[in-house]
Write an enzyme that holds these catalytic residues in place. Structure first.
Site, PDB file in Angstrom:
ATOM      1  N   SER A 145      48.309  40.872  43.537  1.00  0.00           N
ATOM      2  CA  SER A 145      48.781  39.684  44.259  1.00  0.00           C
ATOM      3  C   SER A 145      50.065  40.058  44.998  1.00  0.00           C
ATOM      4  CB  SER A 145      49.099  38.573  43.243  1.00  0.00           C
ATOM      5  OG  SER A 145      49.759  37.498  43.868  1.00  0.00           O
ATOM      6  N   TYR A 158      52.191  35.163  35.094  1.00  0.00           N
ATOM      7  CA  TYR A 158      51.363  35.676  36.202  1.00  0.00           C
ATOM      8  C   TYR A 158      52.080  36.815  36.914  1.00  0.00           C
ATOM      9  CZ  TYR A 158      48.326  35.385  40.373  1.00  0.00           C
ATOM     10  OH  TYR A 158      47.450  35.656  41.408  1.00  0.00           O
TER      11      TYR A 158
HETATM   12  P1  NAD Z   1      39.064  31.593  41.025  1.00  0.00           P
HETATM   13  O1  NAD Z   1      39.619  30.635  40.032  1.00  0.00           O
HETATM   14  O2  NAD Z   1      38.332  31.069  42.218  1.00  0.00           O
HETATM   15  O3  NAD Z   1      38.115  32.652  40.290  1.00  0.00           O
HETATM   16  C1  NAD Z   1      38.514  33.267  39.087  1.00  0.00           C
HETATM   17  C2  NAD Z   1      37.335  33.976  38.485  1.00  0.00           C
HETATM   18  O4  NAD Z   1      37.761  34.574  37.249  1.00  0.00           O
HETATM   19  C3  NAD Z   1      36.158  33.047  38.138  1.00  0.00           C
HETATM   20  O5  NAD Z   1      34.942  33.720  38.356  1.00  0.00           O
HETATM   21  C4  NAD Z   1      36.369  32.794  36.643  1.00  0.00           C
HETATM   22  O6  NAD Z   1      35.158  32.460  35.961  1.00  0.00           O
HETATM   23  C5  NAD Z   1      36.879  34.154  36.199  1.00  0.00           C
HETATM   24  N1  NAD Z   1      37.599  34.094  34.936  1.00  0.00           N
HETATM   25  C6  NAD Z   1      38.688  33.361  34.616  1.00  0.00           C
HETATM   26  N2  NAD Z   1      39.020  33.561  33.335  1.00  0.00           N
HETATM   27  C7  NAD Z   1      38.127  34.451  32.841  1.00  0.00           C
HETATM   28  C8  NAD Z   1      37.930  35.059  31.562  1.00  0.00           C
HETATM   29  N3  NAD Z   1      38.719  34.780  30.531  1.00  0.00           N
HETATM   30  N4  NAD Z   1      36.893  35.910  31.417  1.00  0.00           N
HETATM   31  C9  NAD Z   1      36.064  36.191  32.447  1.00  0.00           C
HETATM   32  N5  NAD Z   1      36.200  35.650  33.673  1.00  0.00           N
HETATM   33  C10 NAD Z   1      37.226  34.791  33.846  1.00  0.00           C
HETATM   34  O7  NAD Z   1      40.317  32.484  41.456  1.00  0.00           O
HETATM   35  P2  NAD Z   1      40.604  33.431  42.715  1.00  0.00           P
HETATM   36  O8  NAD Z   1      41.662  32.788  43.511  1.00  0.00           O
HETATM   37  O9  NAD Z   1      39.353  33.887  43.359  1.00  0.00           O
HETATM   38  O10 NAD Z   1      41.316  34.641  41.958  1.00  0.00           O
HETATM   39  C11 NAD Z   1      40.727  35.904  41.779  1.00  0.00           C
HETATM   40  C12 NAD Z   1      41.830  36.928  41.580  1.00  0.00           C
HETATM   41  O11 NAD Z   1      42.637  36.966  42.757  1.00  0.00           O
HETATM   42  C13 NAD Z   1      42.769  36.616  40.421  1.00  0.00           C
HETATM   43  O12 NAD Z   1      43.115  37.807  39.750  1.00  0.00           O
HETATM   44  C14 NAD Z   1      43.975  36.038  41.117  1.00  0.00           C
HETATM   45  O13 NAD Z   1      45.155  36.211  40.376  1.00  0.00           O
HETATM   46  C15 NAD Z   1      43.989  36.852  42.391  1.00  0.00           C
HETATM   47  N6  NAD Z   1      44.755  36.264  43.479  1.00  0.00           N
HETATM   48  C16 NAD Z   1      44.416  35.044  43.971  1.00  0.00           C
HETATM   49  C17 NAD Z   1      45.173  34.504  45.006  1.00  0.00           C
HETATM   50  C18 NAD Z   1      44.864  33.152  45.611  1.00  0.00           C
HETATM   51  O14 NAD Z   1      45.701  32.632  46.354  1.00  0.00           O
HETATM   52  N7  NAD Z   1      43.706  32.572  45.367  1.00  0.00           N
HETATM   53  C19 NAD Z   1      46.255  35.207  45.513  1.00  0.00           C
HETATM   54  C20 NAD Z   1      46.575  36.458  44.981  1.00  0.00           C
HETATM   55  C21 NAD Z   1      45.805  36.974  43.960  1.00  0.00           C
END
Ligand code: NAD
Length: 263
Positions: A145, A158
């Site tokens: 991130s 986080y």
């Molecule tokens: P999201 O909530 O849309 O998806 C998260 C995914 O992780 C889902 O498939 C969920 O089922 C899975 N998950 C959560 N807990 C779990 C567990 N205990 N075991 C197995 N699977 C689990 O989130 P996203 O925004 O797509 O995030 C994906 C990644 O990107 C994360 O690591 C997040 O930190 C990172 N990220 C997101 C953003 C943003 O703005 N959305 C920015 C930077 C980084």
């Protein structure tokens, strides 16, 4: 048309939603066999599997491993190798968020975020790396991130975890540097997904403003571009990192954040 991931096998964690699902779809369109993982309602998971299967033109294996449990992470990696024959590509993407001042930060949330966002990456890399070394090729992509590079208040767990992911990425990169294996981190800013969109209503409440104003003034204000990053943009970066022309990119923390960490 040549597809850049033809014949590769890929395990993408947290791929039933958001960034992970977009990466899985992009990989399938580039010819990879992909295994999905994630938690959530069965109908949503079935829809995600069907979407990726349509892009792949074949059945899509799935693991419901809860990545907060190291044994489940190891079992997921073993299942992926058994069902696909190998794990050429590992994308550590699953993640959760919790915002709170540190004095009130629940210990359980700290433990869960460190386990899912950081420790699961370690356990999965440890499990798949021997197979990559034996086959002489591998790609590891950790979805970190912008918060792996800079901090913001109220996200202690986080930000600690994501800084840890960047450090883990660099360490693994050095250990695999002489092999045709790479390990890189993607550092997105705010990406339009459920995880990020869920942060808007509490911000609106906290500041006594509408959700539109909270989004513009408190969330996207971090990004000089003043717009969401889209999941497809992040997926394209993952495709590049796992494709044939990225072998010299190793140990990098690649920003895709509309200029956030440049400011
Ligand atoms: P999201 O909530 O849309 O998806 C998260 C995914 O992780 C889902 O498939 C969920 O089922 C899975 N998950 C959560 N807990 C779990 C567990 N205990 N075991 C197995 N699977 C689990 O989130 P996203 O925004 O797509 O995030 C994906 C990644 O990107 C994360 O690591 C997040 O930190 C990172 N990220 C997101 C953003 C943003 O703005 N959305 C920015 C930077 C980084």
């Amino acid at each position: 048309m040549t597809r850049s991931l033809e014949g590769r096998t890929a395990l993408v964690t947290g791929s039933t939603s958001g960034i992970g699902l977009a990466i899985a779809l992009a990989f399938a369109r580039q010819g990879a066999r992909v295994m999905l993982n994630g938690l959530g309602d069965p109908a949503g998971i079935a829809a995600a599997r069907a979407e990726v299967a349509a892009a792949a033109g074949s059945e899509v294996p799935f693991s419901d491993a809860d990545l907060s449990d190291p044994a489940a992470v190891r079992a997921m990696c073993a299942q992926a190798a058994a069902e696909m024959g190998s794990v050429d590509i590992l994308v550590n993407n699953a993640g959760i968020q919790h915002t709170s001042p540190i004095e009130e930060f629940p210990e359980g949330k700290w433990d869960a975020i460190l386990a899912i966002n950081l420790s699961s990456n370690f356990h999965a890399i440890k499990a798949v790396l021997p197979g990559m070394r034996a086959r002489g090729w591998g790609r590891i992509v950790n979805v970190a991130s912008a918060h792996g590079l800079v901090a913001s208040p109220f996200k202690a767990a986080y930000i600690a975890a994501k800084h840890g992911v960047v450090g883990l990425t660099k360490t693994v990169a050095l250990e695999v540097a002489r092999a045709p294996i790479t390990c890189n981190a993607i550092c997105p800013g705010f990406v339009r997904t459920p995880l990020a969109e869920r942060q808007v209503p509490p911000l609106a409440k906290e500041h006594g403003v509408s959700e539109e104003v909270a989004l513009a003034d408190y969330l996207l204000a971090k990004q000089p571009s003043r717009r969401w990053v889209e999941v497809e943009e992040v997926a394209e970066m993952a495709v590049y990192l796992c494709g044939p022309n990225s072998g010299a990119v190793n140990g990098a923390a690649l920003s895709i954040d509309g200029g956030w960490v440049a400011a």
